[in-house]
Design a protein around this motif. Structure first.
Motif, PDB file in Angstrom:
ATOM      1  N   PRO A  95       0.809  -1.223   0.000  1.00 52.26           N
ATOM      2  CA  PRO A  95       0.000   0.000   0.000  1.00 52.26           C
ATOM      3  C   PRO A  95       0.841   1.270   0.000  1.00 52.26           C
ATOM      4  O   PRO A  95       0.409   2.295  -0.546  1.00 52.26           O
ATOM      5  N   ILE A  96       2.047   1.221   0.583  1.00 56.07           N
ATOM      6  CA  ILE A  96       2.919   2.400   0.541  1.00 56.07           C
ATOM      7  C   ILE A  96       3.355   2.678  -0.890  1.00 56.07           C
ATOM      8  O   ILE A  96       3.313   3.822  -1.363  1.00 56.07           O
ATOM      9  N   GLY A  97       3.794   1.621  -1.589  1.00 53.15           N
ATOM     10  CA  GLY A  97       4.195   1.792  -2.987  1.00 53.15           C
ATOM     11  C   GLY A  97       3.056   2.292  -3.850  1.00 53.15           C
ATOM     12  O   GLY A  97       3.250   3.147  -4.726  1.00 53.15           O
ATOM     13  N   PHE A  98       1.854   1.763  -3.611  1.00 51.32           N
ATOM     14  CA  PHE A  98       0.691   2.208  -4.380  1.00 51.32           C
ATOM     15  C   PHE A  98       0.378   3.676  -4.115  1.00 51.32           C
ATOM     16  O   PHE A  98       0.113   4.443  -5.042  1.00 51.32           O
ATOM     17  N   LEU A  99       0.416   4.064  -2.846  1.00 57.58           N
ATOM     18  CA  LEU A  99       0.116   5.446  -2.492  1.00 57.58           C
ATOM     19  C   LEU A  99       1.083   6.409  -3.163  1.00 57.58           C
ATOM     20  O   LEU A  99       0.667   7.451  -3.710  1.00 57.58           O
ATOM     21  N   LEU A 100       2.363   6.083  -3.166  1.00 60.67           N
ATOM     22  CA  LEU A 100       3.363   6.955  -3.783  1.00 60.67           C
ATOM     23  C   LEU A 100       3.171   7.038  -5.293  1.00 60.67           C
ATOM     24  O   LEU A 100       3.236   8.122  -5.883  1.00 60.67           O
ATOM     25  N   ALA A 101       2.939   5.894  -5.943  1.00 58.32           N
ATOM     26  CA  ALA A 101       2.732   5.899  -7.391  1.00 58.32           C
ATOM     27  C   ALA A 101       1.486   6.681  -7.762  1.00 58.32           C
ATOM     28  O   ALA A 101       1.477   7.469  -8.719  1.00 58.32           O
ATOM     29  N   ASN A 102       0.424   6.473  -7.001  1.00 62.93           N
ATOM     30  CA  ASN A 102      -0.837   7.151  -7.264  1.00 62.93           C
ATOM     31  C   ASN A 102      -0.687   8.665  -7.092  1.00 62.93           C
ATOM     32  O   ASN A 102      -1.187   9.454  -7.901  1.00 62.93           O
ATOM     33  N   ALA A 103       0.006   9.067  -6.024  1.00 61.58           N
ATOM     34  CA  ALA A 103       0.190  10.491  -5.756  1.00 61.58           C
ATOM     35  C   ALA A 103       0.996  11.164  -6.865  1.00 61.58           C
ATOM     36  O   ALA A 103       0.706  12.300  -7.265  1.00 61.58           O
ATOM     37  N   LEU A 104       1.991  10.465  -7.395  1.00 65.74           N
ATOM     38  CA  LEU A 104       2.812  11.036  -8.457  1.00 65.74           C
ATOM     39  C   LEU A 104       2.004  11.221  -9.737  1.00 65.74           C
ATOM     40  O   LEU A 104       2.075  12.280 -10.387  1.00 65.74           O
ATOM     41  N   PHE A 105       1.215  10.229 -10.108  1.00 66.76           N
ATOM     42  CA  PHE A 105       0.375  10.373 -11.301  1.00 66.76           C
ATOM     43  C   PHE A 105      -0.682  11.458 -11.088  1.00 66.76           C
ATOM     44  O   PHE A 105      -1.007  12.201 -12.022  1.00 66.76           O
ATOM     45  N   PHE A 106      -1.223  11.544  -9.895  1.00 65.96           N
ATOM     46  CA  PHE A 106      -2.201  12.590  -9.591  1.00 65.96           C
ATOM     47  C   PHE A 106      -1.586  13.967  -9.815  1.00 65.96           C
ATOM     48  O   PHE A 106      -2.195  14.841 -10.448  1.00 65.96           O
ATOM     49  N   TYR A 107      -0.379  14.157  -9.299  1.00 65.28           N
ATOM     50  CA  TYR A 107       0.300  15.443  -9.446  1.00 65.28           C
ATOM     51  C   TYR A 107       0.544  15.768 -10.921  1.00 65.28           C
ATOM     52  O   TYR A 107       0.304  16.900 -11.369  1.00 65.28           O
ATOM     53  N   LEU A 108       1.004  14.791 -11.682  1.00 64.73           N
ATOM     54  CA  LEU A 108       1.329  15.040 -13.083  1.00 64.73           C
ATOM     55  C   LEU A 108       0.089  15.341 -13.908  1.00 64.73           C
ATOM     56  O   LEU A 108       0.097  16.244 -14.753  1.00 64.73           O
ATOM     57  N   ILE A 109      -0.984  14.591 -13.686  1.00 65.92           N
ATOM     58  CA  ILE A 109      -2.216  14.832 -14.446  1.00 65.92           C
ATOM     59  C   ILE A 109      -2.831  16.172 -14.062  1.00 65.92           C
ATOM     60  O   ILE A 109      -3.373  16.898 -14.909  1.00 65.92           O
ATOM     61  N   LYS A 110      -2.717  16.496 -12.773  1.00 70.13           N
ATOM     62  CA  LYS A 110      -3.288  17.750 -12.288  1.00 70.13           C
ATOM     63  C   LYS A 110      -2.515  18.968 -12.795  1.00 70.13           C
ATOM     64  O   LYS A 110      -3.096  20.034 -13.039  1.00 70.13           O
ATOM     65  N   SER A 111      -1.211  18.825 -12.975  1.00 68.14           N
ATOM     66  CA  SER A 111      -0.365  19.991 -13.255  1.00 68.14           C
ATOM     67  C   SER A 111       0.066  20.113 -14.713  1.00 68.14           C
ATOM     68  O   SER A 111       0.752  21.074 -15.069  1.00 68.14           O
ATOM     69  N   THR A 112      -0.302  19.159 -15.564  1.00 64.20           N
ATOM     70  CA  THR A 112       0.066  19.254 -16.981  1.00 64.20           C
ATOM     71  C   THR A 112      -1.183  19.106 -17.849  1.00 64.20           C
ATOM     72  O   THR A 112      -2.196  18.545 -17.421  1.00 64.20           O
ATOM     73  N   SER A 113      -1.088  19.570 -19.063  1.00 62.84           N
ATOM     74  CA  SER A 113      -2.175  19.387 -20.016  1.00 62.84           C
ATOM     75  C   SER A 113      -2.196  17.945 -20.496  1.00 62.84           C
ATOM     76  O   SER A 113      -1.217  17.208 -20.347  1.00 62.84           O
ATOM     77  N   THR A 114      -3.305  17.541 -21.089  1.00 63.10           N
ATOM     78  CA  THR A 114      -3.405  16.177 -21.625  1.00 63.10           C
ATOM     79  C   THR A 114      -2.330  15.930 -22.667  1.00 63.10           C
ATOM     80  O   THR A 114      -1.724  14.847 -22.708  1.00 63.10           O
ATOM     81  N   GLU A 115      -2.069  16.936 -23.496  1.00 60.54           N
ATOM     82  CA  GLU A 115      -1.056  16.787 -24.539  1.00 60.54           C
ATOM     83  C   GLU A 115       0.332  16.618 -23.941  1.00 60.54           C
ATOM     84  O   GLU A 115       1.112  15.762 -24.386  1.00 60.54           O
TER      85      GLU A 115
END
Length: 425
Positions: A163-183
């Motif tokens: 669950p720690i590994g999942f939380l970190l991976a999920n948080a990183l993708f969340f940050y990237l999707i939130k802070s960059t455009s789809t393109e």
């Protein structure tokens, strides 16, 4: 803390830190790939097909690492017997780093065509081989060095990395999707989690090298007879126990990707929630999973490991009956599916390791624990996203119910057979 009789004075708490670091890095790597199969790979590597088939192709490649992992374990056990633990871990580090960096730098289909897909599959297979070689024996050493009354508590630490590994991976993708455009995400941002995975694995494996190569740990491993026996000999003499151990854990391993990767793919296919909202609830689910895994150590301390795993298999089976209603509902019900699933997963997975393999002959426990885990991942989790998504689209979400129910029945049957064998023996 008093050292258990027959063991060198190695602090279980110190071993636990090494176990958590190692397992968190492994699971971060695997979750990054699984999430990328939904979030990035369809557009990067399978642009000429529809979203559903692109995700299914990605999940097929995702499974290759789990297929390769038992072979990696056998190969690197042989390397350890011939050249030692340091060579084995260094070789697995090099292979894992090469594969993960290869994915991070891999051009997409538009640049390389089918060669890009072939290389993606090759790098994924290399990851599986490498992770088979990263087994360090620390979870087994942790349990053997723990006070007998607290062994179920310390066994939990080996599972806490998931669950720690999942939380970190999920948080990183969340940050990237939130802070960059789809393109931008499709063009370059999706590669960052693989760079991070490479860095985390390098740091984690060197930290484990520093730990397991010390004189104290080497002596403790030798005293505990945690040795890399020949895989053929292991299967010849302890094969039934290995496979019983793998099937005894299948309920939790089947649930593993059903509550982590599958919801993302199902929600994406049906466009029922924004992905940032899904990632948000999954982060909360990761926290629930961490807490539930810790609680599993307390519950197993009171009920016993086998009773805890059996009870959770029953509860997972009951949860399976409500899966179609929850996942076919609105966002609130889908979120409930994820959170309940993580709670069940944490308690079940937290005690799934060693339910049967604790009864292995001691000299087989080092390699036996690794191979049992490999087979549990292969039989229970490797094809879960592929099968669940493919069958759910074709036949409805009742396919998920059947998948989880079959895992629960396998666990209960394996535990029953093992208890009968122990009674007769």
């Amino acid at each position: 803390m008093k050292t258990p009789a027959g063991h060198s004075p190695v602090a279980p708490g110190e071993i636990a830190i090494g176990v958590i670091i190692g397992r968190a890095s492994e699971h971060f790597d695997f979750f990054v790939f699984g999430m990328a199969c939904v979030l990035a790979f369809p557009g990067v590597f399978f642009p000429n097909t529809d979203s559903l088939n692109a995700m299914l192709y990605g999940f097929a490649i995702f499974a290759l690492a789990f297929v390769a992992r038992p072979f990696g374990t056998a190969l690197f056990m042989s390397i350890q017997r011939r050249w030692g633990r340091s060579v084995k871990l260094t070789a697995s580090l090099f292979m894992l780093g090469t594969a993960t960096a290869g994915i991070a730098f891999l051009p997409g289909y538009d640049s390389l065509g089918g060669t890009a897909i072939f290389l993606l599959a090759l790098f994924r297979t290399m990851q599986g081989f490498a992770l088979g070689g990263s087994w360090d024996g620390l979870p087994s050493l942790l349990v053997l060095n723990a006070p007998p009354a607290k062994r179920n508590w310390y066994a939990m630490f080996g599972q806490l990395g998931a669950p720690i590994g999942f939380l970190l991976a999920n948080a990183l993708f969340f940050y990237l999707i939130k802070s960059t455009s789809t393109e931008d995400f499709q063009a370059w941002a999706w590669r960052y989690p693989f760079f991070v995975a490479f860095a985390i694995n390098v740091v984690a494996l060197f930290a484990r090298l520093r730990l397991v190569l010390t004189e104290e740990y080497t002596q403790a491993l030798e005293e505990s007879e945690l040795e890399p026996v020949n895989t053929q000999e292991l299967l010849d003499k302890q094969g039934p126990q290995i496979f019983l151990g793998a099937f005894a854990a299948i309920a939790s391993y089947a649930l593993f990707h059903i509550v982590t990767i599958f919801p993302m793919s199902w929600i994406t296919h049906n466009n029922s929630q924004a992905m940032v909202d899904v990632l948000s609830i999954q982060m909360l689910g990761g926290v629930v999973g961490i807490i539930a895994t810790i609680i599993s150590g307390v519950i197993a301390g009171q009920l016993g490991k086998r009773t805890t795993v059996s009870l959770m298999a029953v509860l997972i089976g009951m949860f399976a009956l409500f899966a179609p209603m929850l996942m076919d509902g609105g966002p609130a019900l889908q979120d409930l599916f994820i959170l309940i699933g993580f709670a069940l997963l944490g308690i079940s997975y937290g005690q799934s390791a060693g339910t049967v393999t604790a009864s292995l002959e001691r000299r087989f426990r080092y390699a036996g624990a690794a191979l049992t885990s490999d087979f549990a991942w292969l039989f229970g989790a490797a094809f879960a996203p592929l099968v669940a998504l493919g069958l759910s689209v074709q036949f409805g979400l009742h396919a998920v119910s059947f998948y989880l129910l079959s895992g629960s029945l396998c666990t209960l049957l394996a535990l029953y057979i093992n208890s009968r064998l122990e009674a007769e023996g």
